[in-house]
Design a protein around this motif. Structure first.
Motif, PDB file in Angstrom:
ATOM      1  N   GLY A 157       0.829  -1.198   0.000  1.00  0.00           N
ATOM      2  CA  GLY A 157       0.000   0.000   0.000  1.00  0.00           C
ATOM      3  C   GLY A 157       0.867   1.252   0.000  1.00  0.00           C
ATOM      4  O   GLY A 157       2.100   1.177   0.045  1.00  0.00           O
ATOM      5  N   PRO A 158       0.231   2.432  -0.045  1.00  0.00           N
ATOM      6  CA  PRO A 158       0.986   3.683  -0.081  1.00  0.00           C
ATOM      7  C   PRO A 158       1.287   4.235   1.316  1.00  0.00           C
ATOM      8  O   PRO A 158       0.377   4.486   2.100  1.00  0.00           O
ATOM      9  N   ALA A 215      -6.373   8.631  -5.553  1.00  0.00           N
ATOM     10  CA  ALA A 215      -5.224   8.098  -6.290  1.00  0.00           C
ATOM     11  C   ALA A 215      -3.958   8.093  -5.439  1.00  0.00           C
ATOM     12  O   ALA A 215      -3.126   7.187  -5.540  1.00  0.00           O
ATOM     13  N   PRO A 219      -5.653   2.339  -2.286  1.00  0.00           N
ATOM     14  CA  PRO A 219      -4.913   1.069  -2.260  1.00  0.00           C
ATOM     15  C   PRO A 219      -3.898   0.960  -3.390  1.00  0.00           C
ATOM     16  O   PRO A 219      -4.085   1.497  -4.481  1.00  0.00           O
ATOM     17  N   SER A 220      -2.830   0.223  -3.095  1.00  0.00           N
ATOM     18  CA  SER A 220      -1.791  -0.067  -4.089  1.00  0.00           C
ATOM     19  C   SER A 220      -1.431  -1.535  -3.955  1.00  0.00           C
ATOM     20  O   SER A 220      -1.331  -2.050  -2.834  1.00  0.00           O
ATOM     21  N   VAL A 224       4.716   0.965  -1.538  1.00  0.00           N
ATOM     22  CA  VAL A 224       5.261   2.199  -2.101  1.00  0.00           C
ATOM     23  C   VAL A 224       5.319   3.268  -1.011  1.00  0.00           C
ATOM     24  O   VAL A 224       4.601   3.197  -0.009  1.00  0.00           O
ATOM     25  N   ARG A 226       5.146   7.587  -0.820  1.00  0.00           N
ATOM     26  CA  ARG A 226       4.849   8.794  -1.594  1.00  0.00           C
ATOM     27  C   ARG A 226       5.341   9.991  -0.795  1.00  0.00           C
ATOM     28  O   ARG A 226       4.851  10.258   0.310  1.00  0.00           O
ATOM     29  N   THR A 248       6.478   9.191  -6.187  1.00  0.00           N
ATOM     30  CA  THR A 248       6.135   7.814  -5.803  1.00  0.00           C
ATOM     31  C   THR A 248       7.327   6.894  -6.053  1.00  0.00           C
ATOM     32  O   THR A 248       7.916   6.904  -7.145  1.00  0.00           O
ATOM     33  N   GLU A 250       8.667   2.748  -5.481  1.00  0.00           N
ATOM     34  CA  GLU A 250       8.295   1.370  -5.171  1.00  0.00           C
ATOM     35  C   GLU A 250       9.411   0.670  -4.419  1.00  0.00           C
ATOM     36  O   GLU A 250      10.599   0.920  -4.646  1.00  0.00           O
TER      37      GLU A 250
END
Length: 257
Positions: A157-158, A215, A219-220, A224, A226, A248, A250
């Motif tokens: 997730g972020p 955004a 959810p991712s 990640v 940010r 962003t 990863e």
């Protein structure tokens, strides 16, 4: 000389009994031989089955009444089929068992963030939400903060890390973030001493008036981070910048082998 001239007078010489001039024991011996010969001929023959099929020798394992182990059938190597010789292995079937999966440990609380190429390095403070639902700004200009009610860096997730771009006295902690490039290394260390490396994949600029909250915070499928700061024109009347910069990155996977 006749056959009886040599016998003593007064009676026959003692000897074997005869039947019609043939000794009785000799007849018994001949008869016994014939019976034995007939038995041998009857039981030593090798007649073929009526259907013409040849027999195949098979060796079965002895029955083990006190063991649960089932041994495979052993077949003589002369067993043939229409496809040719068949060789049955006596090695027991083994089925590999997948090792049990272990859930990854939850990352610790982030305490340090850095972007080495940009010479950004900062300890982290925990940030919450304001009454209007917006993210609280770090209380120090030289220190970044992370959204403590969200995702921890390293989890799926972020994870949100925010910092000021400047202050009335000069540049702030994320002043150089506008110079970020795709491929830059972002390093986050947690309170357990674990260090995780993230690679910058996107750099985006959004107007604060139409900031894509879903955004950025949504959810991712991947872990990640940010990094968020202010950018764009400065609105003197509001005392803030009009846009946000979102970088962003990863999580970098360890190399196999």
């Amino acid at each position: 000389m006749s056959a009886h001239s040599a016998e003593p007078s007064g009676g026959r010489r003692p000897g074997l009994p005869t039947v019609g001039g043939i000794h009785l024991l000799l007849l018994i011996a001949v008869f016994s031989g014939l019976v034995a010969l007939t038995a041998v001929m009857l039981f030593t023959g090798n007649p073929q089955p009526d259907d013409g099929a040849s027999t195949v020798g098979m060796t079965l394992p002895a029955l083990q009444s006190h063991t649960p182990t089932i041994r495979p059938l052993s077949v003589s190597p002369d067993l043939t089929t229409s496809a040719g010789a068949s060789h049955l292995s006596e090695t027991p079937l083994t089925i590999p068992v997948a090792p049990p999966t272990v859930a990854p440990a939850r990352p610790g609380l982030p305490v340090l963030v850095s972007v080495p190429r940009l010479q950004i390095r900062s300890s982290l403070q925990a940030l919450g939400l304001l009454s209007d639902g917006t993210l609280q700004a770090p209380t120090e200009y030289a220190r970044a903060g992370w959204y403590a009610k969200g995702i921890r860096p390293g989890a799926v997730g972020p994870a949100i890390i925010a910092g000021h771009v400047d202050s009335v006295s000069g540049p702030a902690v994320f002043f150089a973030l506008s110079q970020a490039r795709v491929g830059d290394d972002v390093v986050v260390t947690d309170d357990r001493g674990a260090t995780r490396h993230f690679t910058v994949v996107t750099i985006a600029r959004y107007a604060k008036a139409s900031f894509p909250t879903d955004a950025v915070y949504g959810p991712s499928p991947l872990p990640v981070v940010r990094l968020i700061t202010c950018t764009g024109d400065f609105d003197v009347s509001k005392g803030s910048y009009l846009d946000n910069l979102v970088v962003t990155a990863e999580l970098r996977r360890p190399r196999a082998g």
